[in-house]
Design a protein around this motif. Structure first.
Motif, short mmCIF file in Angstrom:
data_model
loop_
_atom_site.label_atom_id
_atom_site.label_comp_id
_atom_site.label_asym_id
_atom_site.label_seq_id
_atom_site.Cartn_x
_atom_site.Cartn_y
_atom_site.Cartn_z
N GLY A 192 0.80 -1.22 0.00
CA GLY A 192 0.00 0.00 0.00
C GLY A 192 0.83 1.26 0.00
O GLY A 192 0.78 2.06 0.94
N VAL A 193 1.61 1.46 -1.09
CA VAL A 193 2.44 2.65 -1.22
C VAL A 193 1.74 3.63 -2.16
O VAL A 193 1.36 3.26 -3.27
N PRO A 194 1.55 4.90 -1.75
CA PRO A 194 0.81 5.85 -2.59
C PRO A 194 1.64 6.31 -3.79
O PRO A 194 2.80 5.95 -3.96
N GLY A 195 1.01 7.15 -4.61
CA GLY A 195 1.71 7.72 -5.76
C GLY A 195 2.02 6.66 -6.80
O GLY A 195 1.18 5.85 -7.18
N ASN A 196 3.29 6.63 -7.25
CA ASN A 196 3.68 5.64 -8.25
C ASN A 196 3.91 4.26 -7.65
O ASN A 196 4.25 3.32 -8.36
N GLY A 197 3.73 4.14 -6.34
CA GLY A 197 3.82 2.84 -5.69
C GLY A 197 5.22 2.35 -5.43
O GLY A 197 5.40 1.22 -4.97
N LEU A 198 6.24 3.16 -5.71
CA LEU A 198 7.62 2.73 -5.55
C LEU A 198 8.28 3.43 -4.36
O LEU A 198 7.91 4.55 -3.99
N CYS A 199 9.28 2.77 -3.81
CA CYS A 199 10.07 3.35 -2.72
C CYS A 199 11.46 3.69 -3.23
O CYS A 199 12.12 2.85 -3.85
N GLY A 200 11.91 4.89 -2.94
CA GLY A 200 13.28 5.24 -3.28
C GLY A 200 14.26 4.61 -2.31
O GLY A 200 15.41 4.33 -2.67
N ALA A 201 13.85 4.38 -1.08
CA ALA A 201 14.66 3.70 -0.07
C ALA A 201 13.72 2.98 0.87
O ALA A 201 12.56 3.39 1.07
N VAL A 202 14.20 1.88 1.46
CA VAL A 202 13.37 1.05 2.34
C VAL A 202 14.15 0.75 3.62
O VAL A 202 15.35 0.45 3.58
N LEU A 203 13.47 0.84 4.75
CA LEU A 203 14.03 0.44 6.04
C LEU A 203 13.02 -0.45 6.74
O LEU A 203 11.85 -0.08 6.87
N VAL A 204 13.45 -1.62 7.20
CA VAL A 204 12.61 -2.51 7.98
C VAL A 204 13.07 -2.44 9.43
O VAL A 204 14.25 -2.64 9.73
N ASN A 205 12.14 -2.14 10.34
CA ASN A 205 12.51 -2.00 11.74
C ASN A 205 11.30 -2.19 12.64
O ASN A 205 10.26 -1.56 12.44
N ASN A 206 11.43 -3.10 13.61
CA ASN A 206 10.45 -3.24 14.69
C ASN A 206 9.03 -3.46 14.19
O ASN A 206 8.08 -2.87 14.68
N GLY A 207 8.89 -4.32 13.17
CA GLY A 207 7.56 -4.68 12.68
C GLY A 207 6.97 -3.73 11.66
O GLY A 207 5.81 -3.87 11.29
N TYR A 208 7.77 -2.76 11.20
CA TYR A 208 7.29 -1.80 10.22
C TYR A 208 8.24 -1.70 9.04
O TYR A 208 9.44 -1.99 9.15
N ILE A 209 7.69 -1.26 7.91
CA ILE A 209 8.48 -0.98 6.72
C ILE A 209 8.37 0.52 6.46
O ILE A 209 7.26 1.05 6.30
N TYR A 210 9.49 1.20 6.44
CA TYR A 210 9.52 2.63 6.14
C TYR A 210 9.93 2.81 4.68
O TYR A 210 10.95 2.26 4.25
N CYS A 211 9.15 3.58 3.95
CA CYS A 211 9.32 3.71 2.51
C CYS A 211 9.37 5.17 2.11
O CYS A 211 8.43 5.92 2.37
N ASP A 212 10.48 5.59 1.50
CA ASP A 212 10.58 6.94 0.96
C ASP A 212 9.93 6.96 -0.42
O ASP A 212 10.35 6.23 -1.32
N THR A 213 8.92 7.78 -0.57
CA THR A 213 8.19 7.80 -1.84
C THR A 213 7.76 9.23 -2.13
O THR A 213 8.16 10.18 -1.46
N GLU A 214 6.91 9.39 -3.15
CA GLU A 214 6.44 10.71 -3.53
C GLU A 214 4.93 10.78 -3.38
O GLU A 214 4.21 9.95 -3.92
N LYS A 215 4.48 11.77 -2.63
CA LYS A 215 3.05 11.96 -2.43
C LYS A 215 2.43 12.49 -3.73
O LYS A 215 2.99 13.35 -4.40
N PRO A 216 1.29 11.93 -4.13
CA PRO A 216 0.66 12.39 -5.38
C PRO A 216 0.47 13.90 -5.38
O PRO A 216 0.08 14.50 -4.38
N ALA A 217 0.78 14.52 -6.52
CA ALA A 217 0.68 15.97 -6.64
C ALA A 217 -0.77 16.40 -6.85
O ALA A 217 -1.56 15.71 -7.49
N LYS A 218 -1.11 17.55 -6.29
CA LYS A 218 -2.41 18.14 -6.56
C LYS A 218 -2.38 18.79 -7.94
O LYS A 218 -1.32 19.00 -8.51
N ALA A 219 -3.53 19.09 -8.45
CA ALA A 219 -3.62 19.67 -9.79
C ALA A 219 -2.74 20.91 -9.90
O ALA A 219 -2.84 21.83 -9.09
#
Length: 381
Positions: A192-219
Motif C-alpha cells: 500500500g504505497v501511494p503515488g507511483n507505488g515505488l520506494c526510493g529507499a526502504v528500512l525494515v525495523n520493529n515490525g514496520y516498513i519505512y518507505c521513501d516515496t512521492e506523495k501524489p501531486a495536486k492539480a
C-alpha cells in the motif's frame, strides 16, 4: 573485494569451528579467508577468465557480473555469469548449481538477500529483471518472478530489484509498484504505497516498513517527498499521510536503527559524516571530518557511514573514525596497512576502485579495501 555480510561456522573432525570471510575479487572470482588470522582457505576461479574489470556509469563492472556472496551455515551461495551456485564453506567445492537461462551476460543487480534459509538474487538481462529464489541447504530452485511486464527503460539502471526481507516475504521494486513475494512460493502481494507505488529507499525495523516515496501531486502542483510507514504483516500504511517526521533527516535513506531508536548517519553539506538521533535531544554530532576527496577532488569512493553496536563509524583508505552513540568524543584510528589514496596498478591507467567495506563479526571489525587488502581490528571501546 565485495564480501559476504554473514559468516559460516563449519564443524567437523579436527578442524573444529571456523569463521569465514568470503569475498568477490576484482577478477570476478571468490576468495575465502579464516576470520581469526586472515589465513587463505580457498579460491573459486573467475567465471570469466581473462576478463578485466572496468568502471562504468553504474559503478564497477566485475568480470562475470557476480553478486556479493551470501553465507548461511556451511554453504556459500552466489550468482555469476548467469549461474547460481552453492559451495561448501569449508573448501569451496560446488555442491549444487543452476543455470538461470539468461546467459553469461546476465548481471546481478539490487541486493542479494537471505531469509528463512532461502537465497534471493535479482538478475538483469536486456530489458528483463527477474528474482530467483533457492533453498540454500538443498539447492532446490523454488521460484522465479519477472519484475517488469513490458519494455521498461529503467531496467538498465537497476531500478527494479529486492530491497529487504521481513515476515517471510521479499520486499521488491517492480514496474507495477512495491510488491512482497512469499519466500517459499513467490506469491505476490501488492504493498500500500501511494503515488507511483515505488520506494526510493526502504528500512525494515520493529515490525514496520519505512518507505521513501512521492506523495501524489495536486492539480498544477508537484509531488512531495514523504516517508510512509507500513505494517510489515498487512503491508498497508499505518499513517493517513506519510511524513518525514516519522524518521527525520532524509527518511529511510539514511536511517539506522539502534538501541530502540533510529539515527540519521549521513554526509553533511561540507562532506562531514554526521550522526543525528531521531528522538531527543535531536543533536547532530560529527563522526568524521570532511572527506579527503571533498578537499582534494581525487574522487575516491567513500563508504556509507554505519552503526556497529553502540558506535557510529566511517572508514576511508587510511583511518577508522568512531563516535559513541551515548557519550564520548569522536576518535580517529590508524588502519595498519590501509592502501591510502593509491589505486590498483597493472589494470590500464584507470582508477578501478570502490568504497571500503566494513563487516562486524564477534566483536571484531573487518575492513575490506578495493585493492584486496583486508584488515581486522578490535571494535573500539
Amino acid at each position: 573485494m565485495l564480501c559476504g555480510e554473514r559468516y559460516a561456522s563449519v564443524r567437523g573432525g579436527s578442524a573444529g569451528r571456523r569463521v569465514l570471510l568470503v569475498c568477490r575479487t576484482l577478477d570476478g572470482g571468490l576468495a575465502a579467508v579464516r576470520a581469526s588470522d586472515g589465513e587463505p582457505l580457498w579460491n573459486a576461479a573467475s567465471p570469466d577468465p581473462g576478463g578485466l574489470p572496468a568502471r562504468g556509469n553504474r559503478g564497477m563492472h566485475i568480470p562475470g557480473n557476480g553478486s556479493a556472496p551470501l553465507i548461511q551455515g556451511d554453504t556459500v551461495v552466489s550468482a555469476e555469469a548467469g549461474m547460481v551456485r552453492g559451495r561448501s564453506a569449508a573448501d569451496g567445492e560446488v555442491r549444487w548449481e543452476h543455470d538461470t537461462g539468461l546467459g553469461r551476460e546476465a548481471e546481478s543487480v539490487g541486493k542479494a538477500l537471505l531469509g528463512d534459509g532461502i537465497a534471493f538474487f535479482t538478475l538483469r538481462f536486456g530489458s528483463s529483471a527477474t528474482v530467483y529464489a533457492y533453498d540454500v541447504r538443498t539447492g532446490k530452485h523454488l521460484w522465479k518472478r519477472s519484475l517488469v511486464s513490458h519494455d521498461a527503460p529503467l531496467v538498465a539502471f537497476g531500478m527494479y530489484g529486492a530491497d529487504a526481507f521481513t515476515e517471510g516475504r521479499l520486499i521488491t521494486r517492480t514496474d507495477g509498484g512495491m510488491t512482497a513475494f512469499d519466500a517459499r512460493t513467490g506469491e505476490p502481494t501488492p504493498m500500500g504505497v501511494p503515488g507511483n507505488g515505488l520506494c526510493g529507499a526502504v528500512l525494515v525495523n520493529n515490525g514496520y516498513i519505512y518507505c521513501d516515496t512521492e506523495k501524489p501531486a495536486k492539480a498544477g502542483g508537484t509531488g512531495e517527498e514523504i516517508t510512509v510507514k507500513l505494517d510489515a504483516v498487512t503491508l498497508q500504511s499505518v499513517d493517513e499521510d506519510g511524513s518525514r517526521t516519522v524518521l527525520g533527516g532524509n527518511g529511510a535513506k539514511d536511517a539506522v536503527p539502534a538501541y530502540g531508536t533510529t539515527y540519521s548517519v549521513r554526509f553533511g553539506a561540507d562532506g562531514r559524516v554526521e550522526l543525528t538521533p531521531h528522538g531527543p535531544p535531536h543533536k547532530t554530532r560529527t563522526v568524521a571530518p570532511p572527506r579527503k576527496e571533498a578537499e582534494s577532488g581525487r574522487g575516491f569512493p567513500s563508504m556509507n557511514p554505519v552503526i556497529v553496536g553502540n558506535t557510529a563509524m566511517f572508514v576511508d583508505n587510511r583511518h577508522l573514525y568512531t563516535l559513541p552513540l551515548d557519550r564520548g568524543e569522536r576518535a580517529r584510528h590508524e588502519i595498519d596497512g590501509g592502501p591510502g589514496d593509491r589505486g590498483p596498478t597493472g589494470l590500464y591507467s584507470e582508477h578501478l576502485v570502490w568504497a571500503p567495506q566494513v563487516i562486524s563479526l564477534g566483536g571484531a571489525l573487518f575492513v575490506i579495501f578495493h585493492d584486496g587488502t583486508v584488515r581486522s581490528m578490535k571494535l573500539p571501546a
